[in-house]
Motif scaffolding. Structure first.
Motif, PDB file in Angstrom:
ATOM      1  N   ASN A 228       0.827  -1.207   0.000  1.00 10.53           N
ATOM      2  CA  ASN A 228       0.000   0.000   0.000  1.00 10.53           C
ATOM      3  C   ASN A 228       0.861   1.257   0.000  1.00 10.53           C
ATOM      4  O   ASN A 228       0.579   2.228  -0.702  1.00 10.53           O
ATOM      5  N   SER A 229       1.936   1.240   0.804  1.00  6.27           N
ATOM      6  CA  SER A 229       2.808   2.406   0.894  1.00  6.27           C
ATOM      7  C   SER A 229       3.547   2.658  -0.415  1.00  6.27           C
ATOM      8  O   SER A 229       3.593   3.774  -0.923  1.00  6.27           O
ATOM      9  N   PHE A 231       2.847   1.844  -3.446  1.00  4.10           N
ATOM     10  CA  PHE A 231       2.033   2.209  -4.607  1.00  4.10           C
ATOM     11  C   PHE A 231       1.053   3.341  -4.309  1.00  4.10           C
ATOM     12  O   PHE A 231       0.186   3.628  -5.127  1.00  4.10           O
ATOM     13  N   THR A 232       1.201   3.992  -3.143  1.00  3.57           N
ATOM     14  CA  THR A 232       0.357   5.136  -2.813  1.00  3.57           C
ATOM     15  C   THR A 232       1.176   6.413  -2.725  1.00  3.57           C
ATOM     16  O   THR A 232       0.829   7.426  -3.331  1.00  3.57           O
ATOM     17  N   ALA A 233       2.257   6.360  -1.957  1.00  5.06           N
ATOM     18  CA  ALA A 233       3.098   7.545  -1.763  1.00  5.06           C
ATOM     19  C   ALA A 233       4.266   7.531  -2.742  1.00  5.06           C
ATOM     20  O   ALA A 233       4.963   6.521  -2.849  1.00  5.06           O
ATOM     21  N   GLU A 291      -5.505  12.256   2.557  1.00 10.25           N
ATOM     22  CA  GLU A 291      -6.149  12.240   1.241  1.00 10.25           C
ATOM     23  C   GLU A 291      -7.632  12.569   1.342  1.00 10.25           C
ATOM     24  O   GLU A 291      -8.178  13.340   0.539  1.00 10.25           O
ATOM     25  N   PRO A 375       3.209   3.247   6.570  1.00  8.37           N
ATOM     26  CA  PRO A 375       1.944   3.880   6.189  1.00  8.37           C
ATOM     27  C   PRO A 375       1.518   4.958   7.178  1.00  8.37           C
ATOM     28  O   PRO A 375       1.574   4.771   8.393  1.00  8.37           O
ATOM     29  N   ASP A 410       7.945  11.126   1.327  1.00  3.99           N
ATOM     30  CA  ASP A 410       6.759  11.235   0.477  1.00  3.99           C
ATOM     31  C   ASP A 410       6.834  12.583  -0.243  1.00  3.99           C
ATOM     32  O   ASP A 410       6.703  13.639   0.381  1.00  3.99           O
ATOM     33  N   ARG A 412       4.807  14.092  -2.017  1.00  4.27           N
ATOM     34  CA  ARG A 412       3.599  14.915  -1.955  1.00  4.27           C
ATOM     35  C   ARG A 412       3.683  15.915  -0.811  1.00  4.27           C
ATOM     36  O   ARG A 412       3.104  17.002  -0.872  1.00  4.27           O
TER      37      ARG A 412
END
Length: 439
Positions: A228-229, A231-233, A291, A375, A410, A412
């Motif tokens: 999850n981490s 492919f998300t951040a 998010e 995460p 990250d 973002r």
């Protein structure tokens, strides 16, 4: 006679299942309210469950090694006649609506499930036996010695987590071992002796030299979190090589200081202090991307996660309010935290709510790496091995203590400028601990 079944509670953040590690009681044992009766392993850690009622154990409804869904009954307690009432008139360990009350900080979720029969257990026979016609008696047969009965409830002698892992690695079935340790506990020597006595197949069949281990517990949760981490951040990793000779010299001096005489000050403790100080100038690394709310949440506290390798897999317990602790307090907290994690006793609550993580790959002799974000966090620092290397000092090449740092963040939340500034600050603090007075 009142028989009550205790369902497996949800001991963490919405967990759906857990593995039975070992029972602390057996059928026929008397139990009291909040007495520890079983140890389970969730996706986060091992947890000891207390009994919600007082009475006598009637039956164990789940075997060691079995994965049980939350809400499924795991033990039956004979409460003996009338069910005792608590101060509010309700039953002990039970709320007025029939749910199991919260015990030592954990609460169950109501679920309607059926217990799976144990291996080899046959369905109960019909009860109308009294009216059946008499059957002819068979001729007497020679007596055959009976096989020894399996212990009630599928009981497995106690073994520590590292010993269980060793048994799995060596393919040794703990059911067939008798522990030589205190109280019948199975030791490493017991497992190794059993593995050495195992017969060797003359011809290896396909798959005979392979082992398959179910993906569950901590390993399953870690794998999902890392996917999850990743492919998300959007991860960015930067590297810095630092001369930490002054830090190592200060560490030696502290060993003889009266205040630090009984404290194990490790390079990780210095790195933890440096991270907390550097985060003051670059709070972006201690922020969270929300998010759902469309916001970046800046934290005015540092809950520092420390990645720890355990027999059950990677766990990341937290040092709460690490930014408020001195170097000595951090060193003490880290020693206690890592010791508890390796024993598999870290409570699930201690692995939640982190804001920044350090992974010390240097203890494995590794120079550096590209760590994946935990995460919910925006940065993670990898601390590499400290080695003697040639270094230029005042124009001369001399041997120095050198360490490599790797910071993943990250993108973002953290721009390249903020990430570089933070990593440089951490490096400067490790290269010259006296700089800490300026932060």
């Amino acid at each position: 006679m009142a028989i009550k079944q205790f369902p497996l509670p949800d001991v963490g953040e919405g967990l759906t299942e857990a593995e039975i590690l070992g029972w602390r009681v057996q059928p026929g044992d008397a139990v009291t309210v909040n007495q520890v009766i079983v140890e389970i392993e969730t996706a986060k850690a091992s947890v000891e469950l207390p009994c919600p009622w007082a009475g006598t154990v009637r039956e164990l409804l789940a075997d060691p090694g079995q994965t049980v869904e939350v809400g499924s009954p795991i033990i039956a307690i004979d409460m003996g006649g009338a069910e005792p009432a608590g101060e509010d008139g309700g039953k002990i360990g039970e709320e007025s609506n029939g749910r199991i009350a919260t015990l030592v900080g954990y609460g169950p979720r109501t679920t309607s499930t059926k217990r799976r029969p144990r291996k080899g257990q046959q369905p109960a026979a019909a009860t109308a036996v009294a009216e059946a016609p008499p059957q002819p008696q068979p001729e007497p047969q020679p007596a055959v010695p009976a096989a020894p009965a399996a212990p009630a409830g599928g009981y497995v002698p106690l073994a520590k987590p590292p010993v269980r892992k060793l048994a799995k690695d060596l393919g040794v079935d703990l059911h067939g071992l008798t522990g030589s340790g205190s109280g019948g506990v199975i030791t490493r020597e017991d497992v190794q002796s059993a593995a050495g006595a195992a017969p060797v197949a003359p011809v290896a069949e396909p798959g005979a030299r392979e082992r398959r281990v179910p993906i569950k517990g901590v390993r399953k949760a870690t794998a999902q979190a890392m996917v999850n981490s990743a492919f998300t951040a959007p991860h960015v990793t930067e590297f810095l090589t630092v001369d930490v000779t002054p830090m190592m010299e200060l560490r030696e001096q502290l060993k003889s200081h009266p205040e630090f005489r009984d404290v194990k000050v490790t390079p990780l403790a210095f790195a933890a202090k440096a991270v907390c100080l550097a985060a003051r100038r670059t709070p972006d690394v201690n922020a969270t991307w929300d998010e759902a709310a469309g916001e970046i949440v800046y934290k005015d506290y540092v809950h520092l996660g420390i990645a720890a390798a355990t027999p059950r897999g990677l766990v990341v317990p937290k040092v709460r309010d690490a930014d408020q602790k001195s170097l000595k307090e951090l060193a003490q907290a880290l020693e206690q935290l890592t010791s508890t994690a390796r024993e598999g006793k870290t409570p699930p609550a201690d692995m939640l709510g982190g804001t920044f993580t350090i992974t010390n790959v240097g203890v494995f002799g590794v120079d550096t790496g590209t760590p994946i974000l935990n995460p919910g966090e925006s940065a993670i620092l990898a601390l590499g091995a400290i080695r003697d290397m040639p270094w230029v000092v005042d124009g001369q090449v001399v041997p120095r203590k050198v360490c490599q740092l790797a910071l993943s963040f990250d993108h973002r939340v953290v721009d390249g400028q903020q990430g570089s500034q933070f990593l440089a600050d951490v490096g400067a603090l490790l290269a010259n601990p006296a700089m800490a007075i300026t932060y």
